[in-house]
Scaffold this motif. Sequence first.
Motif, short mmCIF file in Angstrom:
data_model
loop_
_atom_site.label_atom_id
_atom_site.label_comp_id
_atom_site.label_asym_id
_atom_site.label_seq_id
_atom_site.Cartn_x
_atom_site.Cartn_y
_atom_site.Cartn_z
N GLU A 29 1.00 -1.21 -0.23
CA GLU A 29 -0.53 -0.05 0.43
C GLU A 29 0.87 1.20 -0.27
O GLU A 29 0.48 2.19 -0.50
CB GLU A 29 -1.00 -0.23 1.01
N ARG A 30 2.15 1.21 0.04
CA ARG A 30 3.63 2.10 0.44
C ARG A 30 2.35 3.33 1.13
O ARG A 30 2.54 4.37 0.82
CB ARG A 30 3.04 2.57 -1.31
N SER A 31 2.46 2.72 1.97
CA SER A 31 1.99 3.54 3.99
C SER A 31 3.18 3.57 4.57
O SER A 31 3.82 2.34 4.70
CB SER A 31 0.42 3.44 4.18
N LEU A 32 3.82 4.23 5.40
CA LEU A 32 3.92 4.45 6.41
C LEU A 32 3.34 5.09 7.87
O LEU A 32 2.36 5.21 7.72
CB LEU A 32 5.01 5.95 6.35
N GLY A 65 1.78 -11.46 11.07
CA GLY A 65 3.48 -12.56 11.52
C GLY A 65 3.70 -12.92 9.59
O GLY A 65 4.45 -12.80 9.13
N LEU A 66 3.02 -13.37 9.07
CA LEU A 66 2.97 -13.95 7.73
C LEU A 66 3.52 -13.39 6.85
O LEU A 66 4.17 -13.22 5.72
CB LEU A 66 1.84 -14.70 6.79
N ASP A 67 3.08 -11.74 6.46
CA ASP A 67 3.35 -10.42 6.08
C ASP A 67 4.74 -10.14 6.16
O ASP A 67 5.12 -9.33 5.60
CB ASP A 67 1.95 -8.80 6.28
N VAL A 68 5.17 -10.05 7.26
CA VAL A 68 6.38 -9.53 7.49
C VAL A 68 6.95 -10.38 7.60
O VAL A 68 8.37 -10.12 6.68
CB VAL A 68 6.08 -9.50 9.33
N GLU A 69 7.20 -11.86 7.57
CA GLU A 69 7.61 -12.51 6.86
C GLU A 69 8.29 -12.24 5.54
O GLU A 69 9.28 -13.09 5.36
CB GLU A 69 7.69 -13.77 7.40
N VAL A 70 7.27 -12.38 4.85
CA VAL A 70 7.70 -12.23 3.06
C VAL A 70 8.13 -10.89 3.07
O VAL A 70 7.70 -10.32 1.45
CB VAL A 70 6.51 -12.65 2.07
N ALA A 71 8.24 -9.60 3.57
CA ALA A 71 8.64 -7.73 3.51
C ALA A 71 7.71 -7.68 2.75
O ALA A 71 8.26 -6.80 2.48
CB ALA A 71 9.74 -8.29 2.42
N THR A 72 6.61 -7.43 3.46
CA THR A 72 5.32 -6.47 2.63
C THR A 72 5.17 -5.19 4.43
O THR A 72 5.24 -4.60 3.52
CB THR A 72 4.34 -7.50 3.08
N TRP A 73 5.78 -5.53 5.22
CA TRP A 73 6.01 -4.86 6.34
C TRP A 73 8.10 -4.59 6.47
O TRP A 73 8.59 -5.84 6.55
CB TRP A 73 5.85 -5.04 7.45
N LEU A 74 8.25 -2.99 6.53
CA LEU A 74 9.68 -3.05 7.13
C LEU A 74 9.45 -1.84 7.45
O LEU A 74 9.00 -1.01 7.84
CB LEU A 74 10.30 -3.04 5.44
#
Length: 56
Positions: free
Chosen positions: A9-12, A27-36
């Motif tokens: 979503e390109r959001s901070l 957790g699944l989103d973090v694992e696949v680097a959706t979140w940095l």
Amino acid sequence: MIFAVETEERSLTVFPTEGDVVAYCEGLDVEVATWLFWAADGSPLEAEFITPNKRG
């Protein structure tokens, strides 16, 4: 303070504590680097999982 970018979503989002990050980010989103993640000083943070994520 932890800064998090949701890459799809390109959001901070700014979280006041680590617990807030854990509660908000899946957790699944973090694992696949959706979140940095970055610390308040700008240094990158890497997620570590104590328990493996479950799929399905």
